[in-house]
Write an enzyme that holds these catalytic residues in place. Structure first.
Site, PDB file in Angstrom:
ATOM      1  CG  ASN A   7      -1.796   1.363   1.283  1.00  0.00           C
ATOM      2  OD1 ASN A   7      -1.635   2.014   0.480  1.00  0.00           O
ATOM      3  ND2 ASN A   7      -2.350   1.359   2.654  1.00  0.00           N
ATOM      4  CG  HIS A  87      -5.770   1.871   5.503  1.00  0.00           C
ATOM      5  ND1 HIS A  87      -5.391   2.940   6.431  1.00  0.00           N
ATOM      6  CD2 HIS A  87      -4.865   1.105   5.296  1.00  0.00           C
ATOM      7  CE1 HIS A  87      -4.077   2.666   6.769  1.00  0.00           C
ATOM      8  NE2 HIS A  87      -3.655   1.623   6.000  1.00  0.00           N
ATOM      9  CD  GLU A 155      -3.534  -2.547   7.852  1.00  0.00           C
ATOM     10  OE1 GLU A 155      -2.245  -2.562   7.353  1.00  0.00           O
ATOM     11  OE2 GLU A 155      -4.394  -1.562   7.463  1.00  0.00           O
ATOM     12  CB  SER A 197       5.088  -1.680  12.241  1.00  0.00           C
ATOM     13  OG  SER A 197       4.912  -0.218  12.618  1.00  0.00           O
ATOM     14  N   GLY A 219       4.895   1.530   4.751  1.00  0.00           N
ATOM     15  CA  GLY A 219       6.329   2.077   4.620  1.00  0.00           C
ATOM     16  C   GLY A 219       7.401   1.299   4.019  1.00  0.00           C
TER      17      GLY A 219
HETATM   18  P1  PGA Z   1       2.782   0.609   7.804  1.00  0.00           P
HETATM   19  O1  PGA Z   1       1.553   0.735   7.155  1.00  0.00           O
HETATM   20  O2  PGA Z   1       3.436  -0.863   7.292  1.00  0.00           O
HETATM   21  O3  PGA Z   1       3.856   1.739   7.517  1.00  0.00           O
HETATM   22  O4  PGA Z   1       2.471   0.499   9.411  1.00  0.00           O
HETATM   23  C1  PGA Z   1       0.583  -0.461   7.008  1.00  0.00           C
HETATM   24  C2  PGA Z   1      -0.828   0.071   6.721  1.00  0.00           C
HETATM   25  O5  PGA Z   1      -0.902   1.011   7.114  1.00  0.00           O
HETATM   26  O6  PGA Z   1      -1.525  -0.706   5.975  1.00  0.00           O
END
Ligand code: PGA
Length: 236
Positions: A7, A87, A155, A197, A219
């Site tokens: 994403n 999301h 998540e 994360s 990220g």
């Molecule tokens: P992140 O984002 O890996 O940067 O924590 C995950 C997401 O929002 O789907």
């Protein structure tokens, strides 16, 4: 086979995405399914054969007068086969409500696009996690739909972008709960993936948890070398 879904959120300029797409040519996975969800603008640049295409949102209305939105048919005709829906950034910052999440899921299923429904609790909701997840599932799922097709992305909101992930035990019990709730209530066997994360280091631990059907990366998906390392670990 595990799903590795990237994403990109609102990242990359046009010049940057062209370089990213070029580098993607060298990224492959034998056993896993790679899905990229770039900005709508950049969908036409993703034409690789080694991955599938997804989007980060879809309009809740089929077609017509809805300034600034992108319809399911427009996505489908652009090669999109997955859509991230609900999301937490959209639910919390953009006030996306349950009704529109339900409509988006229906539109995707009717158009044979796989919805990726994001669910997860806030930090202060940790002790009532199952109640929160149950509400998010119940308000999105409708009897009579092809519910097996829905991918659930668990998540924890407190984990997104923070570098903190739940313990192995926590993830295992949450995934067991989600899978059995969906099975008992809706007679559906949804794939459940983990997001929040995920990075090139904690993937080693996460990958030991058999019940996880894949990952939703934020990220870490922005840097090809991190993504490559994650794929390598999941590949085993
Ligand atoms: P992140 O984002 O890996 O940067 O924590 C995950 C997401 O929002 O789907």
């Amino acid at each position: 086979m595990k799903l590795i879904i990237s994403n990109h959120k609102m990242n990359f300029t046009l010049e940057e995405i062209k370089i990213y797409v070029e580098q993607l040519e060298t990224v492959q996975s034998k056993n896993n399914l790679l899905v990229f969800c770039p900005s709508f603008l950049y969908l036409p640049y993703f034409k690789g054969k080694n991955y599938s295409l997804g989007s980060q949102n879809v309009a809740s209305q089929k077609m017509g007068a809805l300034t600034g939105e992108v319809s399911v048919e427009q996505l489908k005709s652009s090669g999109v086969s997955y859509v991230i829906i609900g999301h937490s950034e959209r639910r919390n910052l953009l006030k996306e409500d349950k009704d529109s999440i339900q409509k988006k899921i229906s539109l995707c299923l009717e158009n044979e696009i796989t919805p990726i429904l994001c669910i997860g609790e806030q930090l202060e909701e940790k002790n009532q996690k199952e109640k929160v997840l149950q509400e998010e599932i119940d308000s999105a799922f409708q009897e009579g739909q092809a519910l097996d097709e829905i991918i659930i992305a668990y998540e924890p909101i407190w984990s997104i972008g923070t570098g903190i992930i739940p313990s192995k035990e926590d993830i295992t019990s949450t995934f067991e709960w989600i899978k059995s709730y969906v099975k008992e209530t809706y007679h559906a066997n949804c794939k459940v993936i983990y997001g929040g994360s995920v990075n090139e280091e904690n993937i080693r631990l996460l990958n030991q948890i058999q019940i996880i059907d894949g990952y939703l990366l934020g990220g870490a998906s922005l840097e090809i070398e991190k993504l490559r390392e994650i794929i390598k670990v999941v590949e085993g």
